[in-house]
Design a protein around this motif. Structure first.
Motif, PDB file in Angstrom:
ATOM      1  N   TYR A 171       0.824  -1.224   0.000  1.00  0.00           N
ATOM      2  CA  TYR A 171       0.000   0.000   0.000  1.00  0.00           C
ATOM      3  C   TYR A 171       0.850   1.264   0.000  1.00  0.00           C
ATOM      4  O   TYR A 171       0.418   2.308  -0.457  1.00  0.00           O
ATOM      5  CB  TYR A 171      -0.958   0.001   1.184  1.00  0.00           C
ATOM      6  N   ALA A 172       2.083   1.167   0.502  1.00  0.00           N
ATOM      7  CA  ALA A 172       2.984   2.317   0.541  1.00  0.00           C
ATOM      8  C   ALA A 172       3.687   2.553  -0.796  1.00  0.00           C
ATOM      9  O   ALA A 172       4.381   3.539  -0.968  1.00  0.00           O
ATOM     10  CB  ALA A 172       4.014   2.137   1.643  1.00  0.00           C
ATOM     11  N   GLY A 173       3.524   1.629  -1.732  1.00  0.00           N
ATOM     12  CA  GLY A 173       4.115   1.805  -3.054  1.00  0.00           C
ATOM     13  C   GLY A 173       5.433   1.081  -3.270  1.00  0.00           C
ATOM     14  O   GLY A 173       6.098   1.294  -4.281  1.00  0.00           O
ATOM     15  N   VAL A 174       5.834   0.227  -2.325  1.00  0.00           N
ATOM     16  CA  VAL A 174       7.043  -0.569  -2.515  1.00  0.00           C
ATOM     17  C   VAL A 174       6.799  -1.499  -3.703  1.00  0.00           C
ATOM     18  O   VAL A 174       5.738  -2.096  -3.822  1.00  0.00           O
ATOM     19  CB  VAL A 174       7.369  -1.373  -1.231  1.00  0.00           C
ATOM     20  N   LYS A 175       7.771  -1.597  -4.590  1.00  0.00           N
ATOM     21  CA  LYS A 175       7.572  -2.371  -5.817  1.00  0.00           C
ATOM     22  C   LYS A 175       7.916  -3.845  -5.660  1.00  0.00           C
ATOM     23  O   LYS A 175       7.314  -4.695  -6.303  1.00  0.00           O
ATOM     24  CB  LYS A 175       8.399  -1.755  -6.943  1.00  0.00           C
ATOM     25  N   GLU A 176       8.900  -4.145  -4.810  1.00  0.00           N
ATOM     26  CA  GLU A 176       9.323  -5.523  -4.626  1.00  0.00           C
ATOM     27  C   GLU A 176       9.784  -5.680  -3.178  1.00  0.00           C
ATOM     28  O   GLU A 176      10.507  -4.837  -2.663  1.00  0.00           O
ATOM     29  CB  GLU A 176      10.471  -5.840  -5.588  1.00  0.00           C
ATOM     30  N   TYR A 177       9.368  -6.757  -2.550  1.00  0.00           N
ATOM     31  CA  TYR A 177       9.662  -6.972  -1.133  1.00  0.00           C
ATOM     32  C   TYR A 177      10.231  -8.366  -0.955  1.00  0.00           C
ATOM     33  O   TYR A 177       9.642  -9.334  -1.396  1.00  0.00           O
ATOM     34  CB  TYR A 177       8.376  -6.784  -0.322  1.00  0.00           C
ATOM     35  N   TRP A 178      11.405  -8.444  -0.329  1.00  0.00           N
ATOM     36  CA  TRP A 178      12.072  -9.719  -0.104  1.00  0.00           C
ATOM     37  C   TRP A 178      12.132 -10.020   1.385  1.00  0.00           C
ATOM     38  O   TRP A 178      12.412  -9.135   2.193  1.00  0.00           O
ATOM     39  CB  TRP A 178      13.502  -9.666  -0.597  1.00  0.00           C
ATOM     40  N   MET A 179      11.895 -11.261   1.736  1.00  0.00           N
ATOM     41  CA  MET A 179      12.056 -11.729   3.112  1.00  0.00           C
ATOM     42  C   MET A 179      12.872 -13.017   3.062  1.00  0.00           C
ATOM     43  O   MET A 179      12.705 -13.818   2.148  1.00  0.00           O
ATOM     44  CB  MET A 179      10.698 -12.046   3.752  1.00  0.00           C
ATOM     45  N   VAL A 180      13.723 -13.204   4.054  1.00  0.00           N
ATOM     46  CA  VAL A 180      14.513 -14.423   4.152  1.00  0.00           C
ATOM     47  C   VAL A 180      14.039 -15.196   5.368  1.00  0.00           C
ATOM     48  O   VAL A 180      13.927 -14.636   6.459  1.00  0.00           O
ATOM     49  CB  VAL A 180      16.018 -14.114   4.266  1.00  0.00           C
ATOM     50  N   ASP A 181      13.738 -16.467   5.175  1.00  0.00           N
ATOM     51  CA  ASP A 181      13.398 -17.353   6.288  1.00  0.00           C
ATOM     52  C   ASP A 181      14.651 -18.171   6.578  1.00  0.00           C
ATOM     53  O   ASP A 181      14.970 -19.106   5.848  1.00  0.00           O
ATOM     54  CB  ASP A 181      12.232 -18.266   5.922  1.00  0.00           C
ATOM     55  N   PRO A 182      15.392 -17.789   7.641  1.00  0.00           N
ATOM     56  CA  PRO A 182      16.659 -18.475   7.905  1.00  0.00           C
ATOM     57  C   PRO A 182      16.494 -19.920   8.357  1.00  0.00           C
ATOM     58  O   PRO A 182      17.384 -20.734   8.142  1.00  0.00           O
ATOM     59  CB  PRO A 182      17.292 -17.625   9.008  1.00  0.00           C
ATOM     60  N   LYS A 183      15.368 -20.248   8.955  1.00  0.00           N
ATOM     61  CA  LYS A 183      15.159 -21.630   9.399  1.00  0.00           C
ATOM     62  C   LYS A 183      14.897 -22.563   8.225  1.00  0.00           C
ATOM     63  O   LYS A 183      15.409 -23.664   8.164  1.00  0.00           O
ATOM     64  CB  LYS A 183      14.006 -21.698  10.400  1.00  0.00           C
ATOM     65  N   LYS A 184      14.074 -22.106   7.292  1.00  0.00           N
ATOM     66  CA  LYS A 184      13.758 -22.928   6.124  1.00  0.00           C
ATOM     67  C   LYS A 184      14.754 -22.724   4.987  1.00  0.00           C
ATOM     68  O   LYS A 184      14.697 -23.416   3.979  1.00  0.00           O
ATOM     69  CB  LYS A 184      12.349 -22.609   5.630  1.00  0.00           C
ATOM     70  N   LYS A 185      15.630 -21.727   5.151  1.00  0.00           N
ATOM     71  CA  LYS A 185      16.638 -21.384   4.145  1.00  0.00           C
ATOM     72  C   LYS A 185      16.015 -21.107   2.782  1.00  0.00           C
ATOM     73  O   LYS A 185      16.384 -21.698   1.763  1.00  0.00           O
ATOM     74  CB  LYS A 185      17.714 -22.455   4.061  1.00  0.00           C
ATOM     75  N   VAL A 186      15.036 -20.184   2.801  1.00  0.00           N
ATOM     76  CA  VAL A 186      14.381 -19.774   1.563  1.00  0.00           C
ATOM     77  C   VAL A 186      14.259 -18.252   1.510  1.00  0.00           C
ATOM     78  O   VAL A 186      14.257 -17.577   2.537  1.00  0.00           O
ATOM     79  CB  VAL A 186      12.969 -20.395   1.399  1.00  0.00           C
ATOM     80  N   LEU A 187      14.159 -17.761   0.296  1.00  0.00           N
ATOM     81  CA  LEU A 187      13.875 -16.358   0.026  1.00  0.00           C
ATOM     82  C   LEU A 187      12.425 -16.278  -0.417  1.00  0.00           C
ATOM     83  O   LEU A 187      11.989 -17.051  -1.269  1.00  0.00           O
ATOM     84  CB  LEU A 187      14.801 -15.857  -1.094  1.00  0.00           C
ATOM     85  N   ILE A 188      11.675 -15.339   0.160  1.00  0.00           N
ATOM     86  CA  ILE A 188      10.275 -15.136  -0.205  1.00  0.00           C
ATOM     87  C   ILE A 188      10.184 -13.763  -0.866  1.00  0.00           C
ATOM     88  O   ILE A 188      10.561 -12.762  -0.258  1.00  0.00           O
ATOM     89  CB  ILE A 188       9.364 -15.201   1.029  1.00  0.00           C
ATOM     90  N   VAL A 189       9.718 -13.728  -2.104  1.00  0.00           N
ATOM     91  CA  VAL A 189       9.697 -12.488  -2.876  1.00  0.00           C
ATOM     92  C   VAL A 189       8.267 -12.134  -3.270  1.00  0.00           C
ATOM     93  O   VAL A 189       7.547 -12.959  -3.831  1.00  0.00           O
ATOM     94  CB  VAL A 189      10.550 -12.621  -4.167  1.00  0.00           C
ATOM     95  N   TYR A 190       7.890 -10.890  -2.952  1.00  0.00           N
ATOM     96  CA  TYR A 190       6.614 -10.339  -3.399  1.00  0.00           C
ATOM     97  C   TYR A 190       6.914  -9.306  -4.471  1.00  0.00           C
ATOM     98  O   TYR A 190       7.660  -8.357  -4.238  1.00  0.00           O
ATOM     99  CB  TYR A 190       5.874  -9.651  -2.253  1.00  0.00           C
TER     100      TYR A 190
END
Length: 71
Positions: free
Chosen positions: A10-29
């Motif tokens: 809603y703030a206008g961010v175009k791409e958002y990345w999160m890292v789950d260190p336990k599952k060792k994955v990158l989550i990309v919106y």
């Protein structure tokens, strides 16, 4: 995790990345895409930011190693 991604969208961010260190994955919106389904990628190899037409790539192997060092 879900509240923050909604606020970023809603703030206008175009791409958002999160890292789950336990599952060792990158989550990309990718909020530029109409379908805001997250992409889940193992922390291996490279991943290209859609924001820069794939020209900017992040080394996920290095990210994974850094997580293990500090984890």
């Amino acid at each position: 995790m879900f509240i923050k991604s909604k606020k970023y969208c809603y703030a206008g961010v175009k791409e958002y990345w999160m890292v789950d260190p336990k599952k060792k994955v990158l989550i990309v919106y990718d909020f530029l895409d109409e379908d805001v389904t997250p992409v889940i990628v193992p922390l291996k190899g490279e991943y290209a930011l859609s924001l820069y037409d794939g020209k900017l790539k992040i080394n996920l192997d290095e990210l994974s190693e850094a997580i293990e060092q500090f984890g």
